[in-house]
Write an enzyme that holds these catalytic residues in place. Structure first.
Site, PDB file in Angstrom:
ATOM      1  N   GLY A   1      -8.329  -7.550   3.800  1.00 46.27           N
ATOM      2  CA  GLY A   1      -9.203  -7.636   4.967  1.00 46.27           C
ATOM      3  C   GLY A   1      -8.609  -8.342   6.164  1.00 46.27           C
ATOM      4  O   GLY A   1      -9.276  -8.459   7.197  1.00 46.27           O
TER       5      GLY A   1
ATOM      6  N   ARG B   1      -2.758  -1.640  -6.339  1.00 45.71           N
ATOM      7  CA  ARG B   1      -1.954  -2.852  -6.177  1.00 45.71           C
ATOM      8  C   ARG B   1      -2.266  -3.771  -7.357  1.00 45.71           C
ATOM      9  O   ARG B   1      -3.274  -3.607  -8.028  1.00 45.71           O
ATOM     10  CB  ARG B   1      -2.273  -3.558  -4.855  1.00 45.71           C
ATOM     11  CG  ARG B   1      -3.723  -3.974  -4.716  1.00 45.71           C
ATOM     12  CD  ARG B   1      -4.028  -4.456  -3.308  1.00 45.71           C
ATOM     13  NE  ARG B   1      -5.455  -4.769  -3.148  1.00 45.71           N
ATOM     14  CZ  ARG B   1      -6.053  -4.995  -1.996  1.00 45.71           C
ATOM     15  NH1 ARG B   1      -5.358  -4.941  -0.877  1.00 45.71           N
ATOM     16  NH2 ARG B   1      -7.341  -5.282  -1.927  1.00 45.71           N
TER      17      ARG B   1
ATOM     18  N   CYS C   1       7.825 -40.404 -12.747  1.00 43.13           N
ATOM     19  CA  CYS C   1       6.431 -40.804 -12.974  1.00 43.13           C
ATOM     20  C   CYS C   1       5.631 -40.893 -11.683  1.00 43.13           C
ATOM     21  O   CYS C   1       4.490 -41.336 -11.691  1.00 43.13           O
ATOM     22  CB  CYS C   1       6.371 -42.137 -13.726  1.00 43.13           C
ATOM     23  SG  CYS C   1       7.100 -43.519 -12.828  1.00 43.13           S
TER      24      CYS C   1
ATOM     25  N   ARG D   1      -3.843   2.797   8.204  1.00 43.56           N
ATOM     26  CA  ARG D   1      -4.134   1.534   7.524  1.00 43.56           C
ATOM     27  C   ARG D   1      -2.879   0.674   7.409  1.00 43.56           C
ATOM     28  O   ARG D   1      -1.758   1.179   7.284  1.00 43.56           O
ATOM     29  CB  ARG D   1      -4.710   1.801   6.127  1.00 43.56           C
ATOM     30  CG  ARG D   1      -5.956   2.678   6.172  1.00 43.56           C
ATOM     31  CD  ARG D   1      -6.797   2.559   4.919  1.00 43.56           C
ATOM     32  NE  ARG D   1      -6.142   3.071   3.744  1.00 43.56           N
ATOM     33  CZ  ARG D   1      -6.625   2.954   2.503  1.00 43.56           C
ATOM     34  NH1 ARG D   1      -7.754   2.312   2.303  1.00 43.56           N
ATOM     35  NH2 ARG D   1      -5.998   3.474   1.469  1.00 43.56           N
TER      36      ARG D   1
ATOM     37  N   SER E   1      13.087 -44.153 -14.872  1.00 50.66           N
ATOM     38  CA  SER E   1      11.920 -43.345 -14.515  1.00 50.66           C
ATOM     39  C   SER E   1      11.752 -43.419 -13.005  1.00 50.66           C
ATOM     40  O   SER E   1      11.567 -44.505 -12.451  1.00 50.66           O
ATOM     41  CB  SER E   1      10.665 -43.868 -15.217  1.00 50.66           C
ATOM     42  OG  SER E   1       9.554 -43.075 -14.872  1.00 50.66           O
TER      43      SER E   1
ATOM     44  N   GLU F   1      12.816 -46.804  -7.740  1.00 48.30           N
ATOM     45  CA  GLU F   1      11.950 -46.572  -6.580  1.00 48.30           C
ATOM     46  C   GLU F   1      12.537 -47.101  -5.278  1.00 48.30           C
ATOM     47  O   GLU F   1      11.877 -47.064  -4.244  1.00 48.30           O
ATOM     48  CB  GLU F   1      10.576 -47.210  -6.833  1.00 48.30           C
ATOM     49  CG  GLU F   1      10.639 -48.651  -7.257  1.00 48.30           C
ATOM     50  CD  GLU F   1       9.334 -49.159  -7.856  1.00 48.30           C
ATOM     51  OE1 GLU F   1       8.273 -48.801  -7.327  1.00 48.30           O
ATOM     52  OE2 GLU F   1       9.393 -49.904  -8.841  1.00 48.30           O
TER      53      GLU F   1
ATOM     54  N   TYR G   1      12.127 -35.486 -18.767  1.00 49.76           N
ATOM     55  CA  TYR G   1      10.677 -35.291 -18.805  1.00 49.76           C
ATOM     56  C   TYR G   1      10.086 -35.539 -17.427  1.00 49.76           C
ATOM     57  O   TYR G   1      10.716 -36.144 -16.556  1.00 49.76           O
ATOM     58  CB  TYR G   1      10.007 -36.222 -19.839  1.00 49.76           C
ATOM     59  CG  TYR G   1      10.034 -37.683 -19.450  1.00 49.76           C
ATOM     60  CD1 TYR G   1       9.031 -38.217 -18.633  1.00 49.76           C
ATOM     61  CD2 TYR G   1      11.054 -38.526 -19.872  1.00 49.76           C
ATOM     62  CE1 TYR G   1       9.063 -39.550 -18.244  1.00 49.76           C
ATOM     63  CE2 TYR G   1      11.092 -39.852 -19.497  1.00 49.76           C
ATOM     64  CZ  TYR G   1      10.093 -40.363 -18.680  1.00 49.76           C
ATOM     65  OH  TYR G   1      10.134 -41.681 -18.286  1.00 49.76           O
TER      66      TYR G   1
ATOM     67  N   HIS H   1     -15.415  -8.706   0.500  1.00 51.29           N
ATOM     68  CA  HIS H   1     -14.425  -9.619   1.086  1.00 51.29           C
ATOM     69  C   HIS H   1     -14.543 -11.014   0.502  1.00 51.29           C
ATOM     70  O   HIS H   1     -13.550 -11.629   0.092  1.00 51.29           O
ATOM     71  CB  HIS H   1     -14.601  -9.669   2.609  1.00 51.29           C
ATOM     72  CG  HIS H   1     -13.709 -10.666   3.285  1.00 51.29           C
ATOM     73  ND1 HIS H   1     -14.125 -11.958   3.563  1.00 51.29           N
ATOM     74  CD2 HIS H   1     -12.436 -10.590   3.700  1.00 51.29           C
ATOM     75  CE1 HIS H   1     -13.133 -12.608   4.124  1.00 51.29           C
ATOM     76  NE2 HIS H   1     -12.097 -11.809   4.229  1.00 51.29           N
TER      77      HIS H   1
ATOM     78  N   MET I   1      -5.893  -7.513   8.010  1.00 50.14           N
ATOM     79  CA  MET I   1      -5.363  -6.642   9.065  1.00 50.14           C
ATOM     80  C   MET I   1      -6.278  -5.430   9.231  1.00 50.14           C
ATOM     81  O   MET I   1      -7.302  -5.333   8.569  1.00 50.14           O
ATOM     82  CB  MET I   1      -3.920  -6.259   8.749  1.00 50.14           C
ATOM     83  CG  MET I   1      -2.976  -7.458   8.854  1.00 50.14           C
ATOM     84  SD  MET I   1      -1.273  -7.042   8.468  1.00 50.14           S
ATOM     85  CE  MET I   1      -1.367  -6.706   6.719  1.00 50.14           C
TER      86      MET I   1
ATOM     87  N   LYS J   1       0.838  -1.203   0.000  1.00 46.82           N
ATOM     88  CA  LYS J   1       0.000   0.000   0.000  1.00 46.82           C
ATOM     89  C   LYS J   1       0.869   1.248   0.000  1.00 46.82           C
ATOM     90  O   LYS J   1       0.639   2.182  -0.790  1.00 46.82           O
ATOM     91  CB  LYS J   1      -0.929  -0.006   1.205  1.00 46.82           C
ATOM     92  CG  LYS J   1      -1.976   1.083   1.185  1.00 46.82           C
ATOM     93  CD  LYS J   1      -3.021   0.840   2.280  1.00 46.82           C
ATOM     94  CE  LYS J   1      -3.879  -0.355   1.932  1.00 46.82           C
ATOM     95  NZ  LYS J   1      -4.621  -0.888   3.062  1.00 46.82           N
TER      96      LYS J   1
END
Length: 880
Positions: A104, A339, A830, A95, A763, A744, A850, A457, A106, A26
């Site tokens: 909303g 903003r 994968c 503010r 993979s 794995e 990939y 809000h 704070m 802000k």
């Protein structure tokens, strides 16, 4: 002495728009608008450093109060008013403003500086006594709530009581005498609740307000919002003190919020809402449904035309959509905030593509502006346009999509239910939402409010969260545990569907249709494809899943789990017969029944992915998973096999394992029962040859799971190669194919150089690699991982996001060792992590070729892969 206060006013601003870390969003926006010549009321920003110091030391750093005093005097001189003066009082707003938007979450206090004497001065100075007393009652209400901790509802009760006595509906209908009575009762409430009078010293009010803004950084709703949006606790907020301008001075005054483009659809048209004769909090609170901003052209036309010019200036200056707040005081426009505008995924994509076409931004910028997780909402189903539905009400479509769930009215209860049951689908229904509802909103699939506008809000937060939302649905009346729409009563637990694209509220579960990649979304993904290095494939267990993945842009199948094909009614019988056979001949007889079924499935895969690689994994899970569970299934199978139920149960029990995930599965099955691998290899290559003869290119890749040792892989690869050769000779057709492993197990990573001498691809099956690295059962982590995260033992669930420190290091070891032995080895992933953006970033950095993920995450992965490549490019350029 450190500088803690930055002034902005007629001579320009001491800060700039790129100082968000110090001035907050802000404060940086106010400074930048001042510097480019927009009409901004003067004021000053107290930096985020002060907030951080305040929390660490429970006091302000030396020099802050003196700098605030000097800035306040400068503000008085510029405005020609004096703070707290009984004749010409200066009033200010205080503010919050964190470096990233937290709408909303704070606190704000308006009209600071009014007291029993200056209210009369304000009245005389403006010639508007009603306005002065309206401003005073607003200050006491906000100050009492935010600073003194008095329940907001207690002030509302007083206000409502005065209105009811006069037969009035809206605050702006109250007369001056009514407002004086409200102020009197408000002050009595303050004395009753706190034991002291409402503060009359303006400077005491100011420092109380500054304290409250800094303290609001750590209120529960702000903490929850930061947790949901991964905002660091240590950032802190700035505090902005600004000369008040008043939208509540009559019908030539107004306050509103707007966007330079539509935040729900992306349409290139100024969009927003305003309330005449009101102050800013009235708009976002959602208590009054505001008017569309286009109505300003009719009511305050000069200010409207000026606002159009300001919106255009802001967008060109920031090169992005801006969300702004404004006040019109007696026909004069003032800008109070700008903003970067939060927007739906649909709007974000359209805006990014449109801005490329308009020459405002480059394709790379368009790609980087869309978060990969955001586009997932575009892949959700929409209401079937052909379906007949029971529409019971219609509101404002604040955030698009279609969701179905059970109605719930209490946000706290919704959060509790979601914590106990993560699969719960709920729709939160409220008269209006407030920042305290954030946890409950996050727990629900969609939000429906009776009141409020497109910038309330509920609307703003829902768009930020990617939740479907309908607001301002005045056709419903919300009570404690039910809502009414005409003569229909909808109770807690009833099922409704929200169509956030049109604003329809539908009773029951409305039929939905699958999403597709079209229009601006397809164009954005085409930009992403230009920049990414990683390929994107899909995990698909059925030809239909492969078709969906192909339509979403998958460049092949990275994992086809063949065992999932065995659960059809006829197939499972043949599979069970094979498992329970005593001899190889019996097993081969059963496998011969499965062969044509598997072959037909693979034919469809190869047809759908013609010219693209299809990785087919040989059978992986333990055999007992396929066995009958119920007495009826056991009886039926025993009859089919011609054996007794007792004998069948005995055979089934013999297959039981104490820890089946580490037991007789994967390549271990193929080694002990080579005929299984043979059947699957034959099905693969017969299907490949048939599709090749149809004139389509086939790229087959056979993946061997649960490999620990190179000798296991060699054993299985020899079978695959032998069968491939046999089939290709029989069919007189040559097929391009590879044989590799699913990595794995940690031992496979450690010995990757030995395996890579024989394997053509790795993979990474990161689901099981995570399981075996951590020693966690992925089916049981729900019992303790959430608690570990809460206690700070784990930062995240390693089954949802790749653990780079442990699992990632094993993967990098496998990549390095694998490439050292075989420079041409193909590397992919994968596991479920293949669709997670942060994990995709790691895969890019680790040198994989990939990623493969579920069909509906393919667009997410395409975008995430582009982000990873562009981030790397930006880093290289920075380091030059």
């Amino acid at each position: 002495m450190a500088k803690y206060v930055y002034y902005f006013g007629k001579d320009g601003a001491e800060g700039k728009g790129d100082m968000k870390e110090l001035l907050g969003g802000k404060g940086a926006g106010l400074a930048e608008m001042t510097n480019i010549g927009l009409p901004v009321p003067p004021g000053f920003t107290i930096t985020t450093e002060v907030c951080v110091y305040y929390y660490r030391n429970k006091e302000y750093p030396e020099g802050v109060k003196e700098q605030v005093g000097a800035a306040l005097q400068r503000l008085e001189n510029e405005m020609g008013l004096n703070f707290g003066d009984r004749e010409r009082p200066l009033l200010v707003s205080v503010r919050s403003g964190a470096r990233t938007s937290m709408p909303g979450m704070m606190d704000t206090i308006l009209n600071v500086g009014l007291n029993d004497e200056s209210v009369n001065g304000l009245s005389k100075m403006t010639g508007n006594e009603r306005f002065a007393w309206d401003s005073y009652r607003r200050l006491i209400q906000m100050f009492g709530d935010v600073v003194l901790g008095i329940e907001h509802a207690k002030f509302e009760e007083i206000l409502q009581s005065v209105k009811e006595k006069k037969g009035l509906k809206y605050d702006y209908e109250l007369s001056m005498d009514d407002l004086k009575e409200v102020v009197k009762q408000y002050k009595e409430l303050v004395k009753k609740e706190t034991g002291r009078d409402f503060p009359q010293d303006p400077r005491e009010q100011l420092w109380f307000a500054i304290d409250a803004v800094f303290k609001s950084w750590d209120n529960q709703r702000a903490i929850t919002y930061r947790k949901i949006n991964n905002i660091p606790d240590e950032w802190g907020t700035a505090a902005n003190v600004q000369a008040m301008v008043f939208g509540n001075m009559g019908e030539d005054s107004a306050t509103g919020v707007g966007f330079t483009r539509n935040p729900a659809t992306g349409e290139k048209k100024m969009y927003g809402e305003f309330l005449p004769n009101a102050q800013g909090e009235d708009v976002v609170a959602g208590i009054r449904t505001p008017l569309p901003i286009s109505e300003l052209e009719r009511t305050i036309s000069d200010a409207y035309r000026q606002l159009l010019n300001v919106a255009e200036t802001l967008e060109k200056h920031y090169r992005d959509v801006q969300d702004f707040e404004f006040t019109i005081q007696q026909g004069k426009l003032y800008m109070l905030q700008t903003r970067t505008g939060k927007r739906t995924a649909l709007a974000a994509v359209k805006i990014a593509v449109d801005m490329v076409k308009e020459g405002l931004i480059r394709e790379e910028e368009a790609v980087m502006r869309i978060e990969p997780e955001q586009v997932e909402t575009l892949l959700h189903p929409m209401i079937d346009p052909e379906a007949e539905v029971n529409e019971i009400a219609r509101g404002l479509p604040a955030s698009p999509g279609a969701v179905t769930g059970k109605v719930i009215f209490d946000p706290a209860e919704a959060a509790e239910i979601k914590e106990k049951d993560p699969e719960a689908k709920m729709i939160l229904v409220r008269a209006e939402t407030s920042p305290e509802d954030i946890a409950g909103m996050n727990a629900c699939e969609g939000i429906l409010t009776q009141h409020g506008g497109m910038t309330s809000h509920a609307a703003v937060v829902s768009r930020a969260m990617g939740k479907v939302c309908i607001v301002g649905c005045e056709a419903i009346s919300v009570a404690r545990e039910e809502f009414r729409a005409k003569d229909i009563v909808v109770k807690k637990g009833d099922v409704i569907t929200l169509d956030g694209t049109t604003g329809r509220v539908i009773l029951g579960d409305a039929p939905k249709v699958e999403a597709s990649v079209m229009g601006e979304f397809a164009e954005l993904l085409s930009y992403a494809d230009k920049f990414r290095r990683l390929g994107v494939r899909a995990n698909a267990d059925t030809p239909e899943q492969a078709r969906v993945a192909h339509n979403f842009g998958a460049e092949g199948v990275g994992l086809c789990r063949t065992e999932h094909m065995f659960f059809g009614e006829e197939r499972i019988k043949a599979m069970r017969e094979m498992i329970l056979s005593d001899t190889e001949d019996q097993r081969r007889k059963a496998l011969n029944k499965l062969l044509p079924m598997q072959r037909s499935d693979f034919i469809e895969f190869f047809r759908e992915m013609a010219g693209k690689p299809v990785i087919i994994r040989t059978i992986d899970p333990p055999l007992h998973e396929f066995l009958p569970k119920t007495e009826e299934q056991i009886k039926e199978l025993a009859e089919d096999m011609g054996i007794s139920e007792k004998e069948l149960k005995r055979k089934a029990e013999s297959l039981h394992e104490v820890n089946p995930m580490l037991g007789h599965r994967g390549c271990r099955l193929g080694i002990t029962y080579p005929e299984i691998t043979e059947m699957q290899a034959r099905a693969i290559f017969e299907a490949a040859c048939q599709v090749k003869r149809e004139g389509k290119e086939v790229i087959a890749e056979v993946m061997i799971p649960v490999v620990n040792d190179v000798r296991e892989f060699i054993n299985q690869k020899e079978i695959v190669d032998r069968v491939a050769k046999e089939v290709m000779q029989e069919q007189e057709t040559d097929i391009r194919y590879k044989v590799g492993i699913m990595v794995e197990l940690p031992r496979a990573c450690v010995t990757a150089d030995k395996i890579a001498k024989h394997a053509e691809f790795f993979s990474f099956g990161t689901n099981d690699l995570t399981q075996t690295t951590f020693g966690f059962s992925r089916d049981d982590v729900g019992k303790f991982v959430p608690e570990f995260i809460k206690r700070g033992i784990l930062d995240f669930d390693p089954f949802q996001r790749l653990d780079e420190e442990g699992v990632g290091e094993l993967m990098k070891m496998a990549v390095t060792k694998g490439k050292s032995a075989n420079a041409e080895i193909e590397l992919g992933i994968c596991g479920e992590h293949g669709g997670d953006p942060s994990s995709i970033d790691f895969c890019h950095r680790a040198g994989l070729d990939y990623v493969s993920c579920s069909a509906y995450r393919v667009p997410v992965a395409r975008l995430a892969a582009a982000h990873a490549a562009l981030r790397e490019k930006m880093k290289v350029e920075r380091d030059k």
